[in-house]
Enzyme design. Structure first.
Site, short mmCIF file in Angstrom:
data_model
loop_
_atom_site.label_atom_id
_atom_site.label_comp_id
_atom_site.label_asym_id
_atom_site.label_seq_id
_atom_site.Cartn_x
_atom_site.Cartn_y
_atom_site.Cartn_z
N TYR A 133 -29.09 3.72 -12.74
CA TYR A 133 -29.79 4.77 -13.23
C TYR A 133 -30.18 4.49 -15.02
O TYR A 133 -31.19 4.62 -15.58
CB TYR A 133 -29.46 6.02 -13.09
CG TYR A 133 -29.47 6.18 -11.48
CD1 TYR A 133 -30.57 6.55 -10.85
CD2 TYR A 133 -28.01 6.66 -10.87
CE1 TYR A 133 -30.63 6.71 -9.63
CE2 TYR A 133 -28.09 6.76 -9.43
CZ TYR A 133 -29.22 6.91 -9.03
OH TYR A 133 -29.17 7.13 -7.51
N HIS A 185 -19.74 9.07 -7.15
CA HIS A 185 -19.60 7.65 -6.98
C HIS A 185 -18.16 7.23 -7.43
O HIS A 185 -17.43 7.65 -8.22
CB HIS A 185 -20.66 6.84 -8.03
CG HIS A 185 -22.10 6.89 -7.69
ND1 HIS A 185 -23.02 6.83 -8.45
CD2 HIS A 185 -22.83 6.96 -6.53
CE1 HIS A 185 -24.28 7.08 -8.00
NE2 HIS A 185 -24.22 7.38 -6.95
N LYS A 190 -18.16 12.08 0.14
CA LYS A 190 -17.65 11.06 0.90
C LYS A 190 -16.11 10.96 0.94
O LYS A 190 -15.38 10.78 -0.10
CB LYS A 190 -18.33 9.83 0.69
CG LYS A 190 -19.93 9.72 1.18
CD LYS A 190 -20.24 8.41 0.77
CE LYS A 190 -21.75 8.35 1.49
NZ LYS A 190 -22.44 6.97 1.08
N ARG A 200 -31.93 13.24 -5.33
CA ARG A 200 -30.75 12.82 -5.94
C ARG A 200 -31.23 11.91 -6.63
O ARG A 200 -30.60 11.66 -8.09
CB ARG A 200 -30.06 12.12 -4.65
CG ARG A 200 -28.71 11.72 -5.19
CD ARG A 200 -27.77 11.07 -4.10
NE ARG A 200 -26.50 10.62 -4.40
CZ ARG A 200 -25.35 11.04 -4.74
NH1 ARG A 200 -25.25 12.43 -4.87
NH2 ARG A 200 -24.27 10.12 -4.96
N ARG A 207 -25.79 15.14 -1.94
CA ARG A 207 -26.26 14.60 -0.85
C ARG A 207 -26.52 15.46 0.22
O ARG A 207 -25.91 16.81 0.24
CB ARG A 207 -25.15 13.77 -0.39
CG ARG A 207 -24.90 12.45 -1.31
CD ARG A 207 -23.60 11.73 -0.40
NE ARG A 207 -23.16 10.59 -1.21
CZ ARG A 207 -22.40 10.55 -2.10
NH1 ARG A 207 -21.43 11.64 -2.39
NH2 ARG A 207 -21.97 9.33 -2.99
N HIS A 210 -32.70 12.70 -0.65
CA HIS A 210 -32.12 11.44 -1.64
C HIS A 210 -33.08 10.98 -2.53
O HIS A 210 -32.70 10.51 -3.69
CB HIS A 210 -31.91 10.06 -0.47
CG HIS A 210 -30.98 9.24 -0.89
ND1 HIS A 210 -29.49 9.54 -0.96
CD2 HIS A 210 -30.74 8.07 -1.54
CE1 HIS A 210 -28.66 8.82 -1.22
NE2 HIS A 210 -29.35 7.90 -1.91
#
Length: 289
Positions: A274, A265, A169, A242, A145, A239
């Site tokens: 994906y 994730h 995150k 990504r 990110r 993004h």
């Protein structure tokens, strides 16, 4: 208790839980809309009355001609806030929100030809050219990110073993592997960087003045690229790279569980899109050939 006071406690709770500044700004934006609605309409601001404000507030949002994506984003923020109120016993009964479906978004990543066009657009003989080339290559090789790449420090890059330490995150760190070409690219950049770093700056990516390159500075690099290159009107962004990395990883034989760890994730739900995209691409190729 007043709703605004509960909102302040909610933000404090999110900070203690390790939410990023971007996430905190998101909550400020979303819940701020609800607070302004209550104040502008001179409604009861006690937290016990929030039940009766929710449906009228969502009706108010629907009249604002918001996109489905924005509407769902507001819903997610308010859902987090109302759950907090119930879990912390600021309200006795669970607050019911209207059902809002997540809009289906089509991801259109870069193809290999477009990736090559971008990578071949830099003059690696200059410091800025080498730095920007390294940034793009690192995005394409790791799927990081923007916030993660901008926070990378020099001592978090391990060229010998081929990985970078990424601060993700929710204050969750992870080790992300890098390929041989990216290792070589990083080493060439670090050698040029040594000339710029007169203040022993800890961060990996620096401006020409030797100061830390901010996320906004990286976004400017992408805007300049878009003006310079003809990519069929594509909106270049970290993004997008990504997404492009993730799809290429699956299509070239990577497994979704490894991809989940690389991307940071928390579950397989996000990563699975994906896998579905890769299946659709294979099906399209089969039909064509």
């Amino acid at each position: 208790m007043d709703i605004r006071r509960c909102y302040e406690l909610f933000l404090t709770d999110r900070k203690v839980s390790g939410c990023s500044e971007a996430t905190l700004r998101f909550y400020e934006y979303v819940i701020g809309k609800l607070l302004r609605y209550i104040e502008e309409n001179d409604l009861d601001s006690s937290v016990e009355s929030i039940h009766q404000h929710i449906l009228p507030f969502f009706s108010h949002l629907q009249k604002q001609d918001l996109s489905a994506s924005t509407y769902h984003t507001l819903f997610r923020g308010l859902r987090a806030f109302t759950r907090f109120l119930h879990q912390e016993n600021y309200v006795k009964d669970e607050i019911r929100l209207p059902k809002v479906k997540q809009p289906h978004t089509t991801i259109s990543p870069l193809n290999p030809s477009q990736m090559k066009t971008i990578l071949h657009s830099f003059d690696a003989k200059t410091y800025l050219g080498m730095r920007n080339y390294t940034i793009i290559r690192l995005f394409l090789d790791t799927g990081m990110r923007l916030s993660e790449l901008s926070r990378l420090q020099l001592n978090e890059v391990n060229l010998e073993d081929g990985f970078v330490l990424v601060h993700g995150k929710g204050a969750k760190d992870r080790y992300v592997p890098i390929g041989r070409s990216t290792i070589k690219c990083l080493w060439n950049y670090i050698k040029k960087r040594a000339v710029m770093d007169v203040n022993t700056n800890a961060y990996l990516f620096l401006t020409q003045r030797g100061t830390t390159l901010s996320p906004r500075g990286i976004q400017i690099v992408f805007r300049s690229l878009k003006k310079k290159l003809n990519l069929d009107g594509r909106k270049l962004s970290p993004h997008l790279l990504r997404h492009s990395f993730a799809l290429a990883y699956i299509e070239n034989g990577g497994d979704p569980f490894s991809l989940q760890r690389i991307l940071g994730h928390t579950d397989q739900i996000t990563t699975s899109k994906y896998v579905n995209m890769a299946r659709n691409n294979v099906k399209a190729q089969h039909s064509k050939y």
